[in-house]
Design a protein around this motif. Structure first.
Motif, mmCIF file in Angstrom:
data_model
loop_
_atom_site.group_PDB
_atom_site.id
_atom_site.type_symbol
_atom_site.label_atom_id
_atom_site.label_comp_id
_atom_site.label_asym_id
_atom_site.label_seq_id
_atom_site.Cartn_x
_atom_site.Cartn_y
_atom_site.Cartn_z
ATOM 1 N N GLY A 9 0.818 -1.204 0.000
ATOM 2 C CA GLY A 9 0.000 0.000 0.000
ATOM 3 C C GLY A 9 0.850 1.251 0.000
ATOM 4 O O GLY A 9 0.614 2.189 -0.768
ATOM 5 N N THR A 10 1.868 1.226 0.822
ATOM 6 C CA THR A 10 2.732 2.397 0.925
ATOM 7 C C THR A 10 3.421 2.659 -0.405
ATOM 8 O O THR A 10 3.486 3.792 -0.873
ATOM 9 C CB THR A 10 3.793 2.184 2.013
ATOM 10 O OG1 THR A 10 3.159 1.615 3.133
ATOM 11 C CG2 THR A 10 4.441 3.494 2.398
ATOM 12 N N TYR A 24 -5.286 11.779 1.066
ATOM 13 C CA TYR A 24 -5.156 10.506 1.762
ATOM 14 C C TYR A 24 -3.863 9.821 1.335
ATOM 15 O O TYR A 24 -3.073 9.370 2.157
ATOM 16 C CB TYR A 24 -6.351 9.608 1.454
ATOM 17 C CG TYR A 24 -6.127 8.170 1.843
ATOM 18 C CD1 TYR A 24 -6.107 7.798 3.204
ATOM 19 C CD2 TYR A 24 -5.913 7.188 0.879
ATOM 20 C CE1 TYR A 24 -5.898 6.500 3.557
ATOM 21 C CE2 TYR A 24 -5.692 5.882 1.238
ATOM 22 C CZ TYR A 24 -5.688 5.532 2.580
ATOM 23 O OH TYR A 24 -5.458 4.237 2.938
ATOM 24 N N LYS A 27 -0.800 11.425 2.638
ATOM 25 C CA LYS A 27 -0.599 11.122 4.045
ATOM 26 C C LYS A 27 0.057 9.751 4.188
ATOM 27 O O LYS A 27 0.989 9.559 4.975
ATOM 28 C CB LYS A 27 -1.952 11.144 4.761
ATOM 29 C CG LYS A 27 -1.824 11.461 6.251
ATOM 30 C CD LYS A 27 -3.177 11.516 6.919
ATOM 31 C CE LYS A 27 -3.717 12.936 7.061
ATOM 32 N NZ LYS A 27 -5.093 12.953 7.571
ATOM 33 N N MET A 28 -0.446 8.813 3.396
ATOM 34 C CA MET A 28 0.111 7.464 3.478
ATOM 35 C C MET A 28 1.595 7.453 3.120
ATOM 36 O O MET A 28 2.394 6.746 3.717
ATOM 37 C CB MET A 28 -0.645 6.513 2.529
ATOM 38 C CG MET A 28 -2.082 6.234 2.945
ATOM 39 S SD MET A 28 -2.247 5.872 4.707
ATOM 40 C CE MET A 28 -1.714 4.185 4.713
ATOM 41 N N TYR A 31 3.571 8.489 6.032
ATOM 42 C CA TYR A 31 3.771 7.407 7.000
ATOM 43 C C TYR A 31 4.921 6.499 6.560
ATOM 44 O O TYR A 31 5.762 6.088 7.362
ATOM 45 C CB TYR A 31 2.502 6.561 7.142
ATOM 46 C CG TYR A 31 1.342 7.323 7.742
ATOM 47 C CD1 TYR A 31 1.579 8.359 8.643
ATOM 48 C CD2 TYR A 31 0.033 6.997 7.408
ATOM 49 C CE1 TYR A 31 0.527 9.061 9.187
ATOM 50 C CE2 TYR A 31 -1.022 7.686 7.954
ATOM 51 C CZ TYR A 31 -0.778 8.734 8.832
ATOM 52 O OH TYR A 31 -1.816 9.424 9.364
ATOM 53 N N ILE B 2 -6.655 -0.902 4.419
ATOM 54 C CA ILE B 2 -5.753 -0.601 5.523
ATOM 55 C C ILE B 2 -6.527 0.042 6.662
ATOM 56 O O ILE B 2 -7.325 0.965 6.445
ATOM 57 C CB ILE B 2 -4.645 0.379 5.059
ATOM 58 C CG1 ILE B 2 -3.868 -0.257 3.934
ATOM 59 C CG2 ILE B 2 -3.746 0.764 6.208
ATOM 60 C CD1 ILE B 2 -3.143 0.745 3.083
ATOM 61 N N PHE B 7 -2.063 2.280 12.520
ATOM 62 C CA PHE B 7 -0.973 2.807 11.718
ATOM 63 C C PHE B 7 -0.465 4.127 12.303
ATOM 64 O O PHE B 7 0.712 4.304 12.610
ATOM 65 C CB PHE B 7 -1.533 3.050 10.314
ATOM 66 C CG PHE B 7 -0.500 2.929 9.246
ATOM 67 C CD1 PHE B 7 -0.526 1.840 8.393
ATOM 68 C CD2 PHE B 7 0.484 3.893 9.092
ATOM 69 C CE1 PHE B 7 0.425 1.723 7.407
ATOM 70 C CE2 PHE B 7 1.436 3.770 8.115
ATOM 71 C CZ PHE B 7 1.412 2.687 7.261
#
Lengths: 316, 446
Positions: A9-10, A24, A27-28, A31, B2, B7
Motif C-alpha cells: 500500500g505504501t 489521503y 498522508k500514506m 507514514y 488498511i 498505523f
C-alpha cells in the motif's frame, strides 16, 4: 499478511503521491517515510556524514583536537614518501595474497570431509566451527602460547620429530606465516557456507555421473568444484576485504608495534596509530581512502575474472 | 483495506520514542559532564556541592584503592566537593571527549603525553593557578616538573615517578666464576661478565643468558643517555646524536654476537610467561625499573640478587631516566576551580603521601623528594639505588611529536638489532621523520 499489504500500500501511495493525488495518499506516503526515518537517520548520521567528512579531512591536518588546516593533496603526497606506509601495504598484501587462497583451500577441503556421511558428523562439524566462536583476542593469546619458541606446544611436537622449531612470531621471517596460520584457525565460519553450498548440489548429477562410470576424483573435478564456484567466489571477495582490514590479531600480538622489524605492521594498524597515537586524523583519513581504492580495485579484478571460472546453475 | 488507526498510533509512538531517546542522550551527557547537583543532599543548607568528574586510566584495583586511601580523605576535608571517579581505558575516549567539548574535570595522563596534548591546545594552562596558590616547583624533582611544562607554561601536576637500574643475579655470577659482590660498573665490564653467563640447552636455544640489552627497560633511550647522548639540544630533537648512534651500535653488537633469532626466541618465550625474566633466575643482568621490587613479596626468588646503577662507558657518570603520570584539566572542563582543588590535594603533599603510604606501595617513588624523605625510603637499600639517581634523572623530550619520536626510536631499534640497516642511517632517518612532523605541527594555526 497485513504487514505485506501495508508495504504494498505504501509503495502504491508513494507512486500515487508523485502524480499528485488525493490528500489521503499523500498522508500514506508520509507514514511510509516516517517508518523508514530511523533507518535513514542512522545511515545519514553514522555512515554518510563520517564518510563525506573523512574525504574532507583527508585534505586537512585535522587532529581530532583542532580542525587543522587545508593542505590539499599534502597528506597523500606525504604518504607516498612514508616508508612505514609502504611497508604496511607490502605486509597487508603479502598477508592477503597468501591467507585468502589458503583459507579457501583449507575451508573447501574441510567442508568436503565434513560432508561425508560418517558417524558423529555433527560432532566433527561442531569441533571445526568452535574456534570461530572464540573472540579474536583470546585466540591471539592461545596462539601466543602454542607458538612460544621455547615452551610452546608446536615447537615441542616439532622437537619430538627431530625438528628444531623456528622463533615463530619473534622471528621476522616467520612472523607473517605465523599470522597466516592463526588466520586459518578461524576458517569455521567459511566452512559453514561451503557446507551449505555442498548440500545445494543436486544428488542427481552424482547419480548420473556414476552411471557414466565417473569415480570420486572425476565427480569432484567436474561436478562438485564447478558448482561450488559461486560460494568460493563469495568467500574470496569477503575474505579479501577482511584480510585487507586485518587489525585485531597483529595489534594484540605486537601491542601495536608491528615488531619484529616492522614485519607485522599492517595497514589498518598503522592507520589507527596515526589517528589516535599521533593525532593525525587527516593523514589517517587519507590512508583510509587509499585502502578503499585498493580494496575496490581488488574486488573489481576478482569480478572481472568471474566469467572465466564461476559457474552459475541454470546459466549457459 | 488498511486500518488507519493502528498505523497512526504506531508511527506516533515511534516518533515520540525517537525524540525521547535523543533527549535522553543529551541529558545523560550533561550528567556525565558533572553538573553541580545543587538539588542534592546539601540543598537545604544552601551551600552548593560540586561534583568533579575524574577519569583515571590505571586498571586493576587502582580505582578502589585510590578512592579508599586518597579520595575519601579529600572528600572529608572538602565537604563541598564530591569526586566521581571513572576508569577509562587508554586515552582515546579522553581525546574524543575533549574534541566533543564534554571532557572530565580532571584526567590522569601519562606525563610523557602532556607536551603533545598541550601543543594541540587540549589542556588548560595551569600557570596562573600555580602562581596564585603558590605551588612550588622545587617540591618536585626537576625532570618530573619539566615533563609537565610546555613552552614555559605548566599543563599538569606531576604525580608519581620511577627510575631504571641494573639488576644482577649473584647466583649466576658465582656460577660463572665472578665475584657476586662486584657488579659491572662500565659497559666493558658488563660485556665481559655477561659473556661468561650464556648457556645453551638442547636444540641450540639458550637456557640461561647473561644480558640482552633490549630486554624490559633496556631501550635506545636508556643507553643513549648512558653513553652520554642527548635526545634534545638547544630546542632541536637530536635522536641521531653521535653518542646515541654508539649506543645503538653497542646494542646491535649483542644481536650479532649471540644471534638475534636465538636471543629473540629466549626473550619472547620469557616475555610471554608474564613473569619478569629476571625473577625466573635465568637472566644474569637486566635493566628494569624500581617497580619490580614490588614483585618480591610474591616472587620470593630462590637466588641471590642485587641492584646497581646502569653501567656506562668508562669515565661517564651513572644515569637513569624517569617517566610517570600527572593530573591535568582538559580544555572545556566545566568545574575548573573544584578540579584545581582536587589536583592540588592529590598531586600535592597530602595526596602524594596518602597514596605512597598504602601497604603495597613500599617500592614506589613519588614525584616529591620531601615525601620520599618523610617515608624514609632511602632506608630501603634497593630503593636507595634508584632514589640517589633521581635528582639527575633524564626525561624524554617534551615535544608535540613525543609519541612519534618514541615509536620511531622503537622501530629503528628493532630494525637495527634485526640487521635491517645501519644505526647511523636509521637514526638519521628518525631525525628526518620527527623534524618533518614537527614542521607540520609548528605551522601557525588559527
Amino acid at each position: 499478511m497485513a504487514a505485506n499489504d501495508n508495504v504494498a500500500g505504501t509503495v502504491k501511495t508513494v507512486r500515487a503521491a508523485k502524480r499528485g493525488s488525493s490528500s489521503y495518499e499523500r498522508k500514506m506516503s508520509l507514514y511510509g517515510f516516517l517508518f523508514a526515518l530511523p533507518w535513514i537517520l542512522g545511515i545519514l548520521i553514522f555512515s554518510a556524514y563520517p564518510l563525506v567528512m573523512s574525504i574532507y579531512y583527508s585534505f586537512t591536518t585535522y587532529s581530532i583536537l583542532d580542525p587543522g588546516q587545508w593542505v590539499g593533496g599534502g597528506n597523500y603526497k606525504d604518504l607516498m614518501a612514508d616508508g612505514t606506509f609502504w611497508i604496511s601495504i607490502y605486509n597487508t598484501l603479502y598477508y592477503t595474497f597468501i591467507s585468502v587462497p589458503l583459507n579457501i583451500l583449507v575451508g573447501v577441503g574441510l567442508a568436503l570431509m565434513l560432508n561425508t556421511k560418517i558417524r558423529g558428523q555433527g560432532i566433527y562439524r561442531t569441533i571445526f566451527f568452535l574456534p570461530s566462536l572464540v573472540p579474536a583476542v583470546a585466540t591471539t593469546i592461545i596462539w601466543l602460547w602454542l607458538l612460544n619458541p621455547q615452551f610452546g606446544l608446536v615447537n615441542y611436537w616439532l622437537e619430538k620429530i627431530g625438528i628444531s622449531g623456528p622463533g615463530w612470531l619473534g622471528d621476522e621471517h616467520w612472523s607473517k606465516p605465523s599470522l597466516i596460520l592463526m588466520g586459518v584457525w578461524g576458517v569455521g565460519q567459511a566452512i559453514v557456507i561451503y557446507l551449505a553450498g555442498l548440500q545445494d548440489i543436486p544428488q542427481d548429477y552424482y547419480d548420473a555421473a556414476e552411471v557414466d562410470g565417473a569415480g570420486t576424483a572425476l565427480k569432484l573435478r567436474h561436478i562438485t568444484l564447478p558448482l561450488m564456484t559461486p560460494v568460493i567466489f563469495f568467500n574470496l571477495i569477503m575474505g579479501t576485504i577482511g584480510a585487507m582490514q586485518n587489525f585485531v590479531l597483529p595489534y594484540t600480538l605486537t601491542n601495536g608495534t608491528g615488531s619484529p622489524a616492522n614485519s607485522l605492521t599492517m595497514y589498518v594498524m598503522y592507520l589507527y596509530q596515526n589517528a589516535f597515537n599521533y593525532l593525525k586524523m587527516g593523514y589517517a583519513s587519507a590512508m583510509a581512502w587509499i585502502l578503499f581504492l585498493i580494496v575496490a580495485l581488488l574486488t573489481v579484478l576478482i569480478f572481472i575474472t568471474q566469467k572465466r571460472w564461476v559457474h552459475y546453475q541454470g546459466k549457459e | 483495506m488498511i486500518n488507519r488507526k493502528p498505523f497512526i498510533l504506531f508511527s506516533t509512538t515511534l516518533l515520540t520514542a525517537a525524540v525521547a531517546l535523543s533527549g535522553c542522550g543529551s541529558g545523560g551527557n550533561s550528567a556525565e559532564g558533572g553538573t553541580s547537583d545543587s538539588g542534592g543532599s546539601s540543598g537545604k543548607s544552601g551551600e552548593q556541592t560540586t561534583t568533579v568528574d575524574f577519569w583515571v586510566n590505571w586498571g586493576g584495583d587502582f580505582k578502589n584503592d585510590y578512592q579508599k586511601y586518597v579520595i575519601d580523605e579529600f572528600e572529608k576535608t572538602h565537604p563541598n566537593i564530591k569526586v566521581k571517579m571513572t576508569y577509562v581505558e587508554g586515552t582515546d575516549k579522553l581525546l574524543t571527549s575533549i574534541a566533543g567539548g564534554n571532557p572530565p574535570d580532571v584526567a590522569q595522563l601519562d606525563r610523557f603525553m602532556v607536551g603533545s596534548w598541550a601543543a594541540k591546545g587540549s589542556l588548560e594552562d595551569l600557570s596562573p593557578l600555580i602562581d596564585r596558590d603558590g605551588i612550588n616547583k622545587d617540591d618536585y624533582y626537576p625532570g618530573v616538573w619539566a615533563e609537565a611544562t610546555y613552552n614555559n607554561k605548566v599543563y599538569a601536576l606531576p604525580w608519581g615517578t620511577d627510575a631504571r637500574a641494573l639488576y644482577y643475579n649473584k647466583t649466576l655470577m658465582q656460577k660463572a666464576g665472578l665475584d657476586p659482590n662486584k657488579p659491572p660498573k662500565t659497559m666493558d665490564e658488563l660485556d665481559a661478565m655477561s659473556a661468561k653467563m650464556f648457556k645453551k640447552a638442547g636444540g641450540g636455544k639458550y637456557d640461561e643468558i647473561g644480558f640482552i640489552p633490549w630486554m624490559n627497560q633496556g631501550f635506545i633511550y636508556t643507553y643513549g643517555w648512558a653513553f652520554g647522548g642527548k635526545f634534545e639540544e638547544n630546542g632541536q630533537l637530536t635522536p641521531n646524536n653521535p653518542e646515541n648512534v654508539k649506543a645503538l651500535e653497542w646494542m646491535v653488537s649483542y644481536a650479532k654476537k649471540y644471534n638475534i633469532a636465538t636471543l629473540s626466541s629466549f626473550s619472547n618465550a620469557m616475555g610471554q610467561t608474564g613473569i619478569n625474566p629476571f625473577w625466573t633466575g635465568k637472566v644474569g643482568f637486566i635493566v628494569d625499573g624500581n617497580w619490580i621490587l614490588n614483585d618480591l613479596a610474591k616472587m620470593k626468588p630462590n637466588f641471590e640478587w642485587g641492584v646497581t646503577p646502569i653501567p656506562s662507558p668508562a669515565g661517564l657518570p651513572s644515569t637513569t631516566w624517569s617517566g610517570g603520570f600527572s593530573y591535568a584539566i582538559p580544555k572545556g572542563a566545566k568545574h575548573k576551580e573544584a578540579a584545581w582543588e582536587l589536583m592540588k590535594f592529590i598531586a600535592g603533599h597530602d595526596g602524594t603521601l596518602l597514596w605512597a603510604k598504602r601497604p603495597d606501595g613500599t617500592n614506589d617513588i613519588t614525584a616529591m623528594p620531601k615525601v620520599n624523605e618523610e617515608l624514609k625510603m632511602d632506608q630501603n637499600p634497593n630503593l636507595k639505588v634508584f632514589l640517589d639517581l633521581m635528582p639527575t634523572a633524564k626525561f624524554r623530550p617534551v615535544t608535540p611529536v613525543g609519541q612519534k619520536l618514541w615509536d620511531e626510536l622503537a622501530r629503528v631499534q628493532d630494525l637495527a638489532i634485526n640487521g635491517k640497516g645501519q644505526p647511523q642511517a636509521l637514526l638519521d632517518e628518525v631525525k628526518k621523520n620527527v623534524d618533518n612532523e614537527l614542521a607540520k605541527v609548528s605551522q601557525p594555526q588559527s
